[in-house]
Design a protein around this motif. Structure first.
Motif, PDB file in Angstrom:
ATOM      1  N   ASN A   8      -9.720   5.546  -5.013  1.00  0.00           N
ATOM      2  CA  ASN A   8      -8.831   4.624  -4.304  1.00  0.00           C
ATOM      3  C   ASN A   8      -7.394   4.868  -4.764  1.00  0.00           C
ATOM      4  OD1 ASN A   8      -7.678   2.552  -2.884  1.00  0.00           O
ATOM      5  ND2 ASN A   8      -8.643   0.893  -4.053  1.00  0.00           N
ATOM      6  N   LEU A   9      -6.530   5.225  -3.839  1.00  0.00           N
ATOM      7  CA  LEU A   9      -5.149   5.574  -4.202  1.00  0.00           C
ATOM      8  C   LEU A   9      -4.233   4.359  -4.307  1.00  0.00           C
ATOM      9  CD1 LEU A   9      -4.502   8.704  -1.922  1.00  0.00           C
ATOM     10  CD2 LEU A   9      -5.653   8.571  -4.139  1.00  0.00           C
ATOM     11  N   LEU A  10      -4.687   3.217  -3.821  1.00  0.00           N
ATOM     12  CA  LEU A  10      -3.776   2.087  -3.643  1.00  0.00           C
ATOM     13  C   LEU A  10      -3.126   1.623  -4.949  1.00  0.00           C
ATOM     14  CD1 LEU A  10      -2.696   0.419  -1.315  1.00  0.00           C
ATOM     15  CD2 LEU A  10      -4.491  -1.253  -1.749  1.00  0.00           C
ATOM     16  N   GLY A  11      -3.884   1.598  -6.038  1.00  0.00           N
ATOM     17  CA  GLY A  11      -3.328   1.093  -7.296  1.00  0.00           C
ATOM     18  C   GLY A  11      -2.746   2.175  -8.184  1.00  0.00           C
ATOM     19  N   MET A  12      -2.688   3.409  -7.681  1.00  0.00           N
ATOM     20  CA  MET A  12      -2.238   4.511  -8.548  1.00  0.00           C
ATOM     21  C   MET A  12      -0.732   4.468  -8.799  1.00  0.00           C
ATOM     22  SD  MET A  12      -4.198   7.973  -7.780  1.00  0.00           S
ATOM     23  CE  MET A  12      -5.876   8.197  -8.335  1.00  0.00           C
ATOM     24  N   GLU A 137      -6.487  -4.191  -6.677  1.00  0.00           N
ATOM     25  CA  GLU A 137      -6.781  -5.502  -6.082  1.00  0.00           C
ATOM     26  C   GLU A 137      -5.550  -6.410  -6.085  1.00  0.00           C
ATOM     27  OE1 GLU A 137     -11.529  -5.923  -7.173  1.00  0.00           O
ATOM     28  OE2 GLU A 137     -10.018  -6.382  -8.691  1.00  0.00           O
ATOM     29  N   ILE A 138      -4.695  -6.244  -7.075  1.00  0.00           N
ATOM     30  CA  ILE A 138      -3.483  -7.071  -7.129  1.00  0.00           C
ATOM     31  C   ILE A 138      -2.471  -6.583  -6.085  1.00  0.00           C
ATOM     32  CG2 ILE A 138      -1.573  -7.862  -8.586  1.00  0.00           C
ATOM     33  CD1 ILE A 138      -3.526  -7.380 -11.015  1.00  0.00           C
ATOM     34  N   ILE A 139      -2.163  -5.286  -6.126  1.00  0.00           N
ATOM     35  CA  ILE A 139      -1.186  -4.771  -5.160  1.00  0.00           C
ATOM     36  C   ILE A 139      -1.799  -4.807  -3.744  1.00  0.00           C
ATOM     37  CG2 ILE A 139      -1.665  -2.244  -5.093  1.00  0.00           C
ATOM     38  CD1 ILE A 139       1.793  -3.806  -5.643  1.00  0.00           C
ATOM     39  N   GLY A 140      -3.122  -4.749  -3.680  1.00  0.00           N
ATOM     40  CA  GLY A 140      -3.828  -4.791  -2.396  1.00  0.00           C
ATOM     41  C   GLY A 140      -3.556  -6.086  -1.637  1.00  0.00           C
ATOM     42  N   ALA A 145      -1.126  -8.307   3.070  1.00  0.00           N
ATOM     43  CA  ALA A 145      -0.268  -9.325   3.674  1.00  0.00           C
ATOM     44  C   ALA A 145       0.872  -8.674   4.449  1.00  0.00           C
ATOM     45  CB  ALA A 145       0.284 -10.245   2.586  1.00  0.00           C
ATOM     46  N   LYS A 146       1.447  -7.647   3.856  1.00  0.00           N
ATOM     47  CA  LYS A 146       2.564  -6.970   4.527  1.00  0.00           C
ATOM     48  C   LYS A 146       2.089  -6.368   5.850  1.00  0.00           C
ATOM     49  CE  LYS A 146       6.037  -3.396   3.716  1.00  0.00           C
ATOM     50  NZ  LYS A 146       6.580  -2.441   2.744  1.00  0.00           N
ATOM     51  N   ARG A 147       0.933  -5.723   5.813  1.00  0.00           N
ATOM     52  CA  ARG A 147       0.413  -5.117   7.025  1.00  0.00           C
ATOM     53  C   ARG A 147       0.124  -6.183   8.090  1.00  0.00           C
ATOM     54  NH1 ARG A 147      -4.890  -1.415   7.925  1.00  0.00           N
ATOM     55  NH2 ARG A 147      -5.879  -3.389   7.412  1.00  0.00           N
ATOM     56  N   ALA A 148      -0.496  -7.284   7.661  1.00  0.00           N
ATOM     57  CA  ALA A 148      -0.815  -8.348   8.627  1.00  0.00           C
ATOM     58  C   ALA A 148       0.464  -8.928   9.219  1.00  0.00           C
ATOM     59  CB  ALA A 148      -1.624  -9.444   7.934  1.00  0.00           C
TER      60      ALA A 148
END
Ligand code: SAH
Ligand code: SF4
Length: 382
Positions: A8-12, A137-140, A145-148
Protein backbone atom coordinates in the motif's frame (compact mmCIF):
# COMPACT_ATOMS: atom_id res chain seq x y z
CA UNK A 1 -7.90 -5.65 -4.46
CA UNK A 2 -5.32 -6.47 -1.88
CA UNK A 3 -3.14 -9.50 -1.39
CA UNK A 4 -0.37 -10.24 1.06
CA UNK A 5 2.30 -9.20 -1.46
CA UNK A 6 0.57 -5.97 -2.44
CA UNK A 7 2.25 -2.85 -1.05
CA UNK A 8 0.00 0.00 0.00
CA UNK A 9 1.63 3.24 -1.15
CA UNK A 10 -0.72 5.61 0.63
CA UNK A 11 1.20 5.92 3.91
CA UNK A 12 4.68 5.82 2.38
CA UNK A 13 7.11 8.65 3.06
CA UNK A 14 8.77 10.38 0.07
CA UNK A 15 11.95 8.47 0.86
CA UNK A 16 10.22 5.09 0.96
CA UNK A 17 8.54 5.83 -2.37
CA UNK A 18 11.84 6.94 -3.87
CA UNK A 19 13.44 3.67 -2.79
CA UNK A 20 10.56 1.65 -4.17
CA UNK A 21 10.69 3.42 -7.51
CA UNK A 22 14.48 2.97 -7.62
CA UNK A 23 14.00 -0.80 -7.47
CA UNK A 24 12.47 -0.54 -10.94
CA UNK A 25 15.18 1.80 -12.13
CA UNK A 26 13.03 4.94 -11.69
CA UNK A 27 14.45 8.37 -10.88
CA UNK A 28 13.39 10.23 -7.68
CA UNK A 29 11.11 12.58 -9.64
CA UNK A 30 8.96 9.57 -10.50
CA UNK A 31 8.23 9.15 -6.81
CA UNK A 32 7.16 12.77 -6.60
CA UNK A 33 4.87 12.37 -9.61
CA UNK A 34 3.34 9.36 -7.96
CA UNK A 35 2.85 11.32 -4.74
CA UNK A 36 1.04 14.09 -6.58
CA UNK A 37 -1.27 11.64 -8.31
CA UNK A 38 -2.11 9.97 -5.03
CA UNK A 39 -2.37 12.85 -2.61
CA UNK A 40 -3.26 15.85 -4.77
CA UNK A 41 -5.53 14.31 -7.38
CA UNK A 42 -6.61 11.51 -5.05
CA UNK A 43 -6.20 8.86 -7.73
CA UNK A 44 -6.03 5.21 -6.75
CA UNK A 45 -5.84 3.80 -10.27
CA UNK A 46 -2.33 3.54 -11.67
CA UNK A 47 -3.54 3.34 -15.27
CA UNK A 48 -4.95 6.88 -14.93
CA UNK A 49 -1.51 8.26 -14.02
CA UNK A 50 -0.91 9.17 -17.61
CA UNK A 51 2.46 10.90 -17.33
CA UNK A 52 4.08 7.76 -15.92
CA UNK A 53 5.68 5.34 -18.38
CA UNK A 54 3.46 2.43 -19.34
CA UNK A 55 5.81 -0.27 -18.03
CA UNK A 56 6.16 1.59 -14.73
CA UNK A 57 2.37 1.73 -14.42
CA UNK A 58 2.22 -1.99 -15.12
CA UNK A 59 4.76 -2.71 -12.37
CA UNK A 60 2.75 -0.58 -9.98
CA UNK A 61 -0.50 -2.30 -10.90
CA UNK A 62 1.07 -5.71 -10.38
CA UNK A 63 2.66 -5.02 -7.01
CA UNK A 64 1.10 -1.98 -5.38
CA UNK A 65 -2.16 -0.36 -4.36
CA UNK A 66 -3.42 2.95 -2.98
CA UNK A 67 -5.76 1.93 -0.19
CA UNK A 68 -7.56 4.11 2.35
CA UNK A 69 -9.58 2.43 5.11
CA UNK A 70 -12.98 1.41 3.79
CA UNK A 71 -15.81 3.80 4.54
CA UNK A 72 -18.85 2.13 6.06
CA UNK A 73 -21.17 5.06 6.79
CA UNK A 74 -21.49 8.64 5.67
CA UNK A 75 -23.69 11.18 7.46
CA UNK A 76 -24.32 14.68 6.21
CA UNK A 77 -25.61 17.19 8.74
CA UNK A 78 -28.06 20.00 8.08
CA UNK A 79 -25.22 22.48 8.71
CA UNK A 80 -23.02 20.84 6.04
CA UNK A 81 -20.86 18.92 8.49
CA UNK A 82 -19.99 15.47 7.16
CA UNK A 83 -19.01 12.46 9.16
CA UNK A 84 -17.52 9.27 7.81
CA UNK A 85 -17.18 6.02 9.72
CA UNK A 86 -14.26 3.87 8.56
CA UNK A 87 -14.00 0.17 9.12
CA UNK A 88 -10.42 -0.61 10.19
CA UNK A 89 -10.94 -4.35 10.61
CA UNK A 90 -11.73 -6.73 13.44
CA UNK A 91 -14.88 -4.73 14.17
CA UNK A 92 -12.87 -1.60 14.90
CA UNK A 93 -14.16 1.66 13.47
CA UNK A 94 -12.88 5.23 13.53
CA UNK A 95 -14.37 8.48 12.39
CA UNK A 96 -13.43 11.64 10.54
CA UNK A 97 -15.52 14.81 10.49
CA UNK A 98 -15.46 17.65 7.96
CA UNK A 99 -16.60 21.10 9.08
CA UNK A 100 -17.11 23.66 6.31
CA UNK A 101 -16.91 27.37 7.09
CA UNK A 102 -16.90 30.37 4.78
CA UNK A 103 -13.16 30.83 4.64
CA UNK A 104 -11.94 27.35 5.43
CA UNK A 105 -12.71 23.65 5.53
CA UNK A 106 -11.49 21.74 8.57
CA UNK A 107 -11.11 17.99 8.72
CA UNK A 108 -10.96 16.34 12.12
CA UNK A 109 -9.30 12.91 11.99
CA UNK A 110 -8.61 9.99 14.32
CA UNK A 111 -5.29 8.49 15.37
CA UNK A 112 -6.30 5.38 17.32
CA UNK A 113 -9.25 3.00 17.56
CA UNK A 114 -10.20 3.70 21.17
CA UNK A 115 -7.91 5.40 23.65
CA UNK A 116 -5.98 4.35 26.75
CA UNK A 117 -6.28 7.70 28.53
CA UNK A 118 -9.90 7.03 29.51
CA UNK A 119 -11.14 10.55 30.27
CA UNK A 120 -14.57 10.14 31.89
CA UNK A 121 -16.25 12.77 29.66
CA UNK A 122 -15.16 11.16 26.37
CA UNK A 123 -17.01 8.42 24.55
CA UNK A 124 -13.79 7.25 22.89
CA UNK A 125 -12.32 6.81 26.37
CA UNK A 126 -15.29 4.61 27.22
CA UNK A 127 -14.41 2.20 24.45
CA UNK A 128 -11.09 1.28 25.97
CA UNK A 129 -8.12 0.87 23.66
CA UNK A 130 -8.31 -1.27 20.57
CA UNK A 131 -5.28 -0.44 18.45
CA UNK A 132 -3.07 2.20 16.90
CA UNK A 133 -3.87 3.27 13.35
CA UNK A 134 -1.17 3.01 10.70
CA UNK A 135 0.10 6.04 8.78
CA UNK A 136 -1.93 4.83 5.77
CA UNK A 137 -5.08 4.67 7.89
CA UNK A 138 -4.50 8.15 9.32
CA UNK A 139 -3.61 9.89 6.06
CA UNK A 140 -6.25 7.69 4.37
CA UNK A 141 -8.98 9.61 6.22
CA UNK A 142 -7.70 12.85 4.67
CA UNK A 143 -7.29 11.22 1.27
CA UNK A 144 -10.82 9.84 1.37
CA UNK A 145 -12.41 13.07 2.59
CA UNK A 146 -10.58 15.18 0.04
CA UNK A 147 -11.63 12.88 -2.77
CA UNK A 148 -15.25 12.82 -1.61
CA UNK A 149 -15.37 16.60 -1.25
CA UNK A 150 -13.76 17.28 -4.62
CA UNK A 151 -16.67 15.37 -6.11
CA UNK A 152 -19.34 17.00 -3.92
CA UNK A 153 -21.55 19.66 -5.51
CA UNK A 154 -20.94 22.22 -2.76
CA UNK A 155 -17.17 21.77 -2.94
CA UNK A 156 -16.67 24.68 -5.30
CA UNK A 157 -17.91 27.10 -2.64
CA UNK A 158 -15.70 25.92 0.21
CA UNK A 159 -12.44 27.69 0.91
CA UNK A 160 -12.48 30.17 -1.93
CA UNK A 161 -9.17 31.96 -2.15
CA UNK A 162 -7.12 28.93 -1.11
CA UNK A 163 -4.77 27.31 -3.59
CA UNK A 164 -6.28 24.49 -5.60
CA UNK A 165 -4.55 21.77 -3.58
CA UNK A 166 -5.77 23.16 -0.26
CA UNK A 167 -9.08 24.53 -1.40
CA UNK A 168 -11.52 22.04 0.02
CA UNK A 169 -9.63 20.94 3.12
CA UNK A 170 -7.54 23.86 4.30
CA UNK A 171 -7.04 22.75 7.91
CA UNK A 172 -6.57 19.41 9.64
CA UNK A 173 -7.03 18.84 13.37
CA UNK A 174 -6.09 15.63 15.14
CA UNK A 175 -9.06 15.85 17.48
CA UNK A 176 -10.96 12.73 16.53
CA UNK A 177 -10.61 9.42 18.31
CA UNK A 178 -7.44 8.54 20.17
CA UNK A 179 -4.42 10.25 21.66
CA UNK A 180 -2.14 11.16 18.74
CA UNK A 181 1.01 11.41 20.82
CA UNK A 182 0.56 7.85 22.10
CA UNK A 183 0.79 6.66 18.47
CA UNK A 184 3.73 8.89 17.72
CA UNK A 185 5.57 7.28 14.81
CA UNK A 186 2.49 6.61 12.71
CA UNK A 187 1.05 10.06 13.41
CA UNK A 188 4.37 11.70 12.54
CA UNK A 189 4.39 9.94 9.16
CA UNK A 190 0.91 11.29 8.45
CA UNK A 191 1.78 14.82 9.60
CA UNK A 192 4.82 14.93 7.32
CA UNK A 193 2.64 13.97 4.36
CA UNK A 194 0.11 16.68 5.27
CA UNK A 195 2.91 19.26 5.08
CA UNK A 196 4.67 17.84 2.02
CA UNK A 197 4.39 20.10 -1.04
CA UNK A 198 4.00 17.07 -3.29
CA UNK A 199 1.22 15.74 -1.09
CA UNK A 200 -1.29 17.92 0.81
CA UNK A 201 0.91 21.03 1.07
CA UNK A 202 -0.66 22.38 4.28
CA UNK A 203 1.25 24.89 6.37
CA UNK A 204 2.30 24.01 9.92
CA UNK A 205 -0.14 26.61 11.24
CA UNK A 206 -3.07 24.84 9.62
CA UNK A 207 -2.36 21.42 11.08
CA UNK A 208 -3.15 21.01 14.77
CA UNK A 209 -2.31 18.15 17.09
CA UNK A 210 -4.48 17.96 20.19
CA UNK A 211 -3.00 16.15 23.15
CA UNK A 212 -4.06 15.26 26.64
CA UNK A 213 -0.45 16.05 27.63
CA UNK A 214 2.04 13.30 26.75
CA UNK A 215 5.02 15.38 27.86
CA UNK A 216 7.98 13.46 26.33
CA UNK A 217 6.22 13.21 22.98
CA UNK A 218 5.43 16.93 22.96
CA UNK A 219 9.21 17.45 23.08
CA UNK A 220 9.74 15.04 20.21
CA UNK A 221 7.04 16.67 18.12
CA UNK A 222 8.70 20.05 18.67
CA UNK A 223 11.86 18.64 17.13
CA UNK A 224 10.40 16.45 14.38
CA UNK A 225 7.39 18.40 13.11
CA UNK A 226 6.28 21.43 15.13
CA UNK A 227 2.71 21.94 14.00
CA UNK A 228 0.14 23.96 15.96
CA UNK A 229 -0.56 22.45 19.36
CA UNK A 230 -3.75 22.25 21.38
CA UNK A 231 -3.53 20.90 24.91
CA UNK A 232 -6.58 19.41 26.58
CA UNK A 233 -6.29 21.12 29.94
CA UNK A 234 -9.85 20.74 31.30
CA UNK A 235 -8.85 21.48 34.90
CA UNK A 236 -6.72 24.18 36.53
CA UNK A 237 -5.21 22.07 39.33
CA UNK A 238 -3.78 18.59 39.72
CA UNK A 239 -6.45 17.29 42.09
CA UNK A 240 -9.20 17.85 39.54
CA UNK A 241 -7.12 17.10 36.47
CA UNK A 242 -6.06 13.74 37.89
CA UNK A 243 -9.72 12.78 37.68
CA UNK A 244 -10.70 14.44 34.42
CA UNK A 245 -7.57 13.54 32.45
CA UNK A 246 -6.06 10.50 34.19
CA UNK A 247 -2.75 10.94 32.31
CA UNK A 248 -2.18 13.89 34.63
CA UNK A 249 -1.08 11.46 37.34
CA UNK A 250 1.88 10.61 35.13
CA UNK A 251 2.57 14.10 33.78
CA UNK A 252 1.25 16.65 36.31
CA UNK A 253 0.57 20.28 35.51
CA UNK A 254 3.99 21.64 36.43
CA UNK A 255 5.60 19.28 33.90
CA UNK A 256 2.90 19.88 31.30
CA UNK A 257 3.24 23.65 31.49
CA UNK A 258 7.03 23.43 31.24
CA UNK A 259 6.61 21.23 28.14
CA UNK A 260 4.24 23.83 26.65
CA UNK A 261 6.88 26.50 27.09
CA UNK A 262 9.54 24.33 25.46
CA UNK A 263 7.14 23.64 22.59
CA UNK A 264 6.51 27.34 22.08
CA UNK A 265 10.16 27.84 21.18
CA UNK A 266 9.53 25.87 17.97
CA UNK A 267 5.79 26.28 17.42
CA UNK A 268 4.33 27.93 14.30
CA UNK A 269 2.12 30.13 16.51
CA UNK A 270 3.18 32.07 19.58
CA UNK A 271 0.56 30.57 21.86
CA UNK A 272 -0.74 27.19 22.94
CA UNK A 273 -4.48 26.60 22.70
CA UNK A 274 -5.78 25.21 25.97
CA UNK A 275 -8.97 23.25 25.43
CA UNK A 276 -11.30 23.33 28.39
CA UNK A 277 -14.46 21.25 28.47
CA UNK A 278 -17.31 22.88 30.38
CA UNK A 279 -18.82 20.38 32.83
CA UNK A 280 -21.68 21.54 35.01
CA UNK A 281 -20.70 21.70 38.67
CA UNK A 282 -17.30 20.06 38.07
CA UNK A 283 -14.83 22.54 36.58
CA UNK A 284 -16.94 25.60 35.79
CA UNK A 285 -16.89 27.68 39.02
CA UNK A 286 -15.49 31.23 39.13
CA UNK A 287 -12.62 29.89 41.25
CA UNK A 288 -11.58 27.59 38.39
CA UNK A 289 -11.42 30.57 36.05
CA UNK A 290 -9.20 32.46 38.50
CA UNK A 291 -6.90 29.44 38.75
CA UNK A 292 -6.77 29.27 34.94
CA UNK A 293 -5.65 32.88 34.85
CA UNK A 294 -2.74 31.93 37.12
CA UNK A 295 -1.79 29.23 34.60
CA UNK A 296 -2.02 31.78 31.80
CA UNK A 297 0.67 33.81 33.56
CA UNK A 298 3.03 30.88 33.10
CA UNK A 299 2.37 29.98 29.43
CA UNK A 300 1.39 32.17 26.46
CA UNK A 301 -1.99 30.72 25.67
CA UNK A 302 -5.54 31.09 24.47
CA UNK A 303 -8.48 29.28 25.95
CA UNK A 304 -10.99 27.40 23.88
CA UNK A 305 -14.02 26.49 25.97
CA UNK A 306 -15.81 23.37 24.72
CA UNK A 307 -19.40 22.88 25.84
CA UNK A 308 -19.54 19.22 26.92
CA UNK A 309 -21.36 17.01 24.43
CA UNK A 310 -23.28 14.56 26.54
CA UNK A 311 -23.52 10.88 25.79
CA UNK A 312 -25.71 8.54 27.78
CA UNK A 313 -23.12 6.66 29.82
CA UNK A 314 -21.17 9.67 31.06
CA UNK A 315 -23.52 10.79 33.81
CA UNK A 316 -22.14 14.30 33.29
CA UNK A 317 -23.90 17.51 32.30
CA UNK A 318 -23.00 20.42 30.07
CA UNK A 319 -22.59 23.79 31.80
CA UNK A 320 -25.44 26.16 30.97
CA UNK A 321 -24.91 28.60 28.11
CA UNK A 322 -25.03 31.38 30.66
CA UNK A 323 -22.30 29.81 32.80
CA UNK A 324 -20.10 29.28 29.74
CA UNK A 325 -20.55 32.93 28.81
CA UNK A 326 -19.72 34.15 32.33
CA UNK A 327 -16.70 31.86 32.56
CA UNK A 328 -15.45 33.08 29.19
CA UNK A 329 -15.96 36.66 30.35
CA UNK A 330 -13.87 36.10 33.50
CA UNK A 331 -11.02 34.76 31.39
CA UNK A 332 -11.28 37.57 28.84
CA UNK A 333 -11.44 40.18 31.61
CA UNK A 334 -8.27 38.57 32.97
CA UNK A 335 -6.59 39.39 29.68
CA UNK A 336 -6.56 36.01 27.95
CA UNK A 337 -8.12 35.53 24.52
CA UNK A 338 -10.96 33.07 25.02
CA UNK A 339 -13.25 31.48 22.46
CA UNK A 340 -16.21 29.19 22.89
CA UNK A 341 -16.37 26.29 20.48
CA UNK A 342 -19.47 26.22 18.36
CA UNK A 343 -21.10 22.84 18.40
CA UNK A 344 -21.40 21.58 14.84
CA UNK A 345 -22.93 18.43 13.47
CA UNK A 346 -24.53 17.36 16.73
CA UNK A 347 -27.57 16.12 14.82
CA UNK A 348 -25.32 13.38 13.41
CA UNK A 349 -23.31 12.76 16.60
CA UNK A 350 -20.27 14.34 14.96
CA UNK A 351 -19.46 16.78 17.73
CA UNK A 352 -16.34 16.40 19.89
CA UNK A 353 -16.41 13.33 22.06
CA UNK A 354 -19.39 11.79 20.29
CA UNK A 355 -17.46 9.92 17.66
CA UNK A 356 -18.05 6.25 16.85
CA UNK A 357 -21.16 6.23 18.97
CA UNK A 358 -22.53 3.29 17.01
CA UNK A 359 -19.68 0.94 17.82
CA UNK A 360 -18.94 2.11 21.32
CA UNK A 361 -17.98 -0.28 24.10
CA UNK A 362 -16.83 -3.38 22.29
CA UNK A 363 -14.29 -3.90 25.06
CA UNK A 364 -17.15 -3.82 27.60
CA UNK A 365 -15.36 -1.20 29.60
CA UNK A 366 -18.68 0.11 30.93
CA UNK A 367 -19.44 -3.23 32.49
CA UNK A 368 -16.03 -3.28 34.10
CA UNK A 369 -16.13 0.35 35.17
CA UNK A 370 -19.81 1.22 35.40
CA UNK A 371 -19.57 4.12 37.80
CA UNK A 372 -16.68 6.20 36.54
CA UNK A 373 -18.67 9.40 36.34
CA UNK A 374 -20.28 8.67 39.68
CA UNK A 375 -16.86 8.29 41.29
CA UNK A 376 -15.83 11.55 39.69
CA UNK A 377 -18.83 13.40 41.06
CA UNK A 378 -18.43 11.99 44.55
CA UNK A 379 -14.81 13.03 44.76
CA UNK A 380 -15.55 16.63 43.89
CA UNK A 381 -14.70 18.69 47.01
CA UNK A 382 -17.63 20.51 48.57
N1 SAH B 1 -6.81 12.69 22.73
C1 SAH B 1 -6.64 14.02 22.30
C2 SAH B 1 -7.32 14.33 20.99
C3 SAH B 1 -8.70 13.77 20.80
S1 SAH B 1 -9.95 14.41 21.84
C4 SAH B 1 -7.05 15.00 23.39
O1 SAH B 1 -7.66 14.57 24.37
O2 SAH B 1 -6.75 16.17 23.26
C5 SAH B 1 -10.21 16.01 21.14
C6 SAH B 1 -10.94 16.99 22.02
O3 SAH B 1 -12.29 16.60 22.23
C7 SAH B 1 -10.30 17.09 23.40
O4 SAH B 1 -10.11 18.40 23.82
C8 SAH B 1 -11.31 16.38 24.23
O5 SAH B 1 -11.21 16.76 25.54
C9 SAH B 1 -12.61 16.77 23.58
N2 SAH B 1 -13.74 15.96 24.01
C10 SAH B 1 -13.73 14.65 24.35
N3 SAH B 1 -14.95 14.25 24.73
C11 SAH B 1 -15.77 15.32 24.64
C12 SAH B 1 -17.17 15.54 24.88
N4 SAH B 1 -17.96 14.55 25.29
N5 SAH B 1 -17.65 16.77 24.66
C13 SAH B 1 -16.86 17.77 24.22
N6 SAH B 1 -15.54 17.62 23.96
C14 SAH B 1 -15.00 16.42 24.17
FE1 SF4 C 1 -8.46 9.88 24.83
FE2 SF4 C 1 -8.64 12.47 24.20
FE3 SF4 C 1 -10.86 11.01 24.73
FE4 SF4 C 1 -9.17 11.63 26.72
S1 SF4 C 1 -10.36 13.07 25.48
S2 SF4 C 1 -10.09 9.61 26.32
S3 SF4 C 1 -7.20 11.53 25.65
S4 SF4 C 1 -9.45 10.72 23.02
Amino acid sequence: MSSIETTNLLGMSPQQLTELVAQWGGKPFRARQLQRWMHQRCTDQFDLMTDLARDFREQLTAHCEVRAPSMSHEHISADGTRKWLFDVGQSNAVEAVFIPEDDRGTLCISSQAGCTVACPFCSTGYQGFNRNLTTAEIIGQLWFAKRALLQAPEAARIGEGQTENQRVISNVVMMGMGEPLLNYDQVLGALLLMLDDHAYGLSRRRVTVSTSGVVPMMDRLAQDCPVALAVSLHAPNDALRDRLVPLNKKYPLVELLAACNRYLQRAPRDFITFEYIMLDGINDADQHAYELLEIAKQVRCKFNLIPFNPFPQSGLKRSSANRVRQFAQLLSDGGVVTTVRKTRGDDIAAACGQLAGDIRDRTRIQERMPARATILLKQEPA
